[in-house]
Motif scaffolding. Structure first.
Motif, PDB file in Angstrom:
ATOM      1  N   LYS A  11     -45.104   4.692 -27.259  1.00 34.24           N
ATOM      2  CA  LYS A  11     -45.970   3.628 -26.754  1.00 34.24           C
ATOM      3  C   LYS A  11     -45.447   2.334 -27.334  1.00 34.24           C
ATOM      4  O   LYS A  11     -45.500   2.130 -28.538  1.00 34.24           O
ATOM      5  N   LEU A  12     -44.947   1.470 -26.479  1.00 39.52           N
ATOM      6  CA  LEU A  12     -44.304   0.269 -26.982  1.00 39.52           C
ATOM      7  C   LEU A  12     -45.168  -0.960 -26.763  1.00 39.52           C
ATOM      8  O   LEU A  12     -46.009  -0.996 -25.869  1.00 39.52           O
ATOM      9  N   LYS A  13     -44.932  -1.936 -27.597  1.00 37.92           N
ATOM     10  CA  LYS A  13     -45.668  -3.196 -27.461  1.00 37.92           C
ATOM     11  C   LYS A  13     -45.323  -3.857 -26.140  1.00 37.92           C
ATOM     12  O   LYS A  13     -46.187  -4.207 -25.356  1.00 37.92           O
ATOM     13  N   LYS A  14     -44.025  -4.017 -25.923  1.00 40.55           N
ATOM     14  CA  LYS A  14     -43.589  -4.630 -24.669  1.00 40.55           C
ATOM     15  C   LYS A  14     -43.902  -3.719 -23.496  1.00 40.55           C
ATOM     16  O   LYS A  14     -43.934  -2.504 -23.623  1.00 40.55           O
ATOM     17  N   ASP A  15     -44.063  -4.321 -22.355  1.00 41.43           N
ATOM     18  CA  ASP A  15     -44.366  -3.570 -21.155  1.00 41.43           C
ATOM     19  C   ASP A  15     -43.077  -3.119 -20.467  1.00 41.43           C
ATOM     20  O   ASP A  15     -42.621  -3.730 -19.508  1.00 41.43           O
ATOM     21  N   VAL A  16     -42.482  -2.064 -21.005  1.00 42.63           N
ATOM     22  CA  VAL A  16     -41.269  -1.535 -20.398  1.00 42.63           C
ATOM     23  C   VAL A  16     -41.535  -0.118 -19.888  1.00 42.63           C
ATOM     24  O   VAL A  16     -42.478   0.539 -20.318  1.00 42.63           O
ATOM     25  N   ALA A  17     -40.707   0.339 -18.963  1.00 44.65           N
ATOM     26  CA  ALA A  17     -40.884   1.670 -18.387  1.00 44.65           C
ATOM     27  C   ALA A  17     -40.498   2.751 -19.397  1.00 44.65           C
ATOM     28  O   ALA A  17     -39.473   2.627 -20.077  1.00 44.65           O
ATOM     29  N   VAL A  18     -41.328   3.753 -19.524  1.00 49.93           N
ATOM     30  CA  VAL A  18     -41.028   4.866 -20.418  1.00 49.93           C
ATOM     31  C   VAL A  18     -41.253   6.175 -19.684  1.00 49.93           C
ATOM     32  O   VAL A  18     -42.289   6.369 -19.058  1.00 49.93           O
TER      33      VAL A  18
END
Lengths: 212, 212
Positions: A184-191
């Motif tokens: 779960k990342l701070k930035k809104d990137v696709a995972v």
DNA sequence: TAGATTGTTAATCGATTAACAATC
DNA sequence: TAGATTGTTAATCGATTAACAATC
């Protein structure tokens, strides 16, 4: 988002790769035309669902004829983004990293593997599939200089979160994560998390059911 | 099937491993009691869904208290069949087979890796994680003599179908299949297909969405 | 044109969420 | 006892299937 702005449900997206796979098979068998009904039999889904799914993107068929396999395959590929040619790196040169680096279907789906990184002196400099494993200390510069877009994470769990946050800061737009942790990342990137253990547990359940 | 014969929906089964994972995490953090509400926040699902899901199996909580994490973790493990201690072999000693053979979470989830097979003279006899790679020609005898229950298929696509059919005849009850083909066997055995390519395509789609 | 098969609307089914009585 | 939180029923929402008019 799509031709008429209906939101495409998650379940539909999840089915697209499977359609893509089956259509690819048909092409290999020199089948160039198929009806939703014939496809539904092969794939064990309803013809209704197939037509409904395709219509989220505007309908690719022709009444009285069916679907042109090549065209449909191509369109779904485009929808999925397989034509984008994403620049990719692998972080973690263990057996799994190795397996993915030599994965044939990789380049074929428009992912260009640019480099492989590791932090172990045992591995740095060794060749994998014609590419030397690089030192993670060079990763920041490499990612920035080369405009890398995707990172495949096959490193030990303990380092994943931290590494991924950094990579996101350096410009990575998507992560294919194989570590146990749910990223779960701070930035809104696709995972996209691949939980092999979850899959294994599902198998365990299925076997247990069969034995009942 | 479960405590009151309601059929457990597929979607619920698919969520169980994730619950199991989160509960394991809680235990590590020395949290021994949790409410559906607190868990729902951590897992980004509704508390209602959590309670509904658990109730397919009879309810593991206590009004006014919540759930005992250890008990719940254990119960879900049992439901999933992680206590069965399935005897397992890996077929195909490539990098992926290697990666799975050394996968830590493996034994921990009750899968006992008994042997690894390959057909390449280069690999036969070599050690993986303390186990010598065996010749596939010995596989029939080995599987029958040792009552092997699960086969992990990491061999090239071309041989998968045929090999799996044979293994099913020899008594294998479940397959964890990593080859591109979607395994469909004559016998009614459990199959869990892992389509890494599908997962990768889903990632491609997500990135494309993000960029729109 | 007649037959086939899509695109699309309507009906059904199932899963998720909300609500609350039961009870620890 | 009062407060908290489950187990469970009822309401809502969304996805799947059925049906059929449009049209190639």
């Amino acid at each position: 988002m799509n031709y008429n702005d209906r939101k495409v449900p998650e379940v539909v997206i999840k089915r697209l790769p499977r359609y893509y796979r089956y259509l690819g098979e048909l092409l290999k068998q020199d089948i160039h035309r198929i009806s939703s009904n014939a496809l539904s039999e092969k794939m064990k889904v309803t013809a209704s669902q197939i037509r409904q799914d395709f219509n989220y993107f505007g309908g690719f068929g022709q009444q009285g004829y069916g679907y042109n396999v090549e065209y449909l395959h191509n369109e779904i590929g485009t929808i999925l983004g397989l034509k984008e040619g994403y620049k990719t790196i692998i972080v973690g040169a263990g057996y799994l990293g190795h397996a993915l680096a030599t994965h044939e279907g990789f380049e074929r789906r428009g992912f260009h593997l640019c480099a492989i990184f590791d932090n172990s002196p045992d591995k740095i400099g060794k060749e994998i599939n014609g590419r030397a494993v690089r030192d993670v200390s060079e990763m920041e510069k490499y990612v920035k200089d080369n405009g890398i877009e995707i990172a495949i994470l096959t490193l030990p769990r303990a380092n994943v979160e931290e590494t991924a946050e950094k990579l996101a800061d350096w410009g990575i737009q998507g992560f294919w994560n194989f570590s146990y942790a749910e990223l779960k990342l701070k930035k809104d990137v696709a995972v996209e998390n691949v939980h092999l253990s979850d899959s294994l547990m599902t198998l365990a359940y299925k076997i247990k059911q069969g034995n009942d």
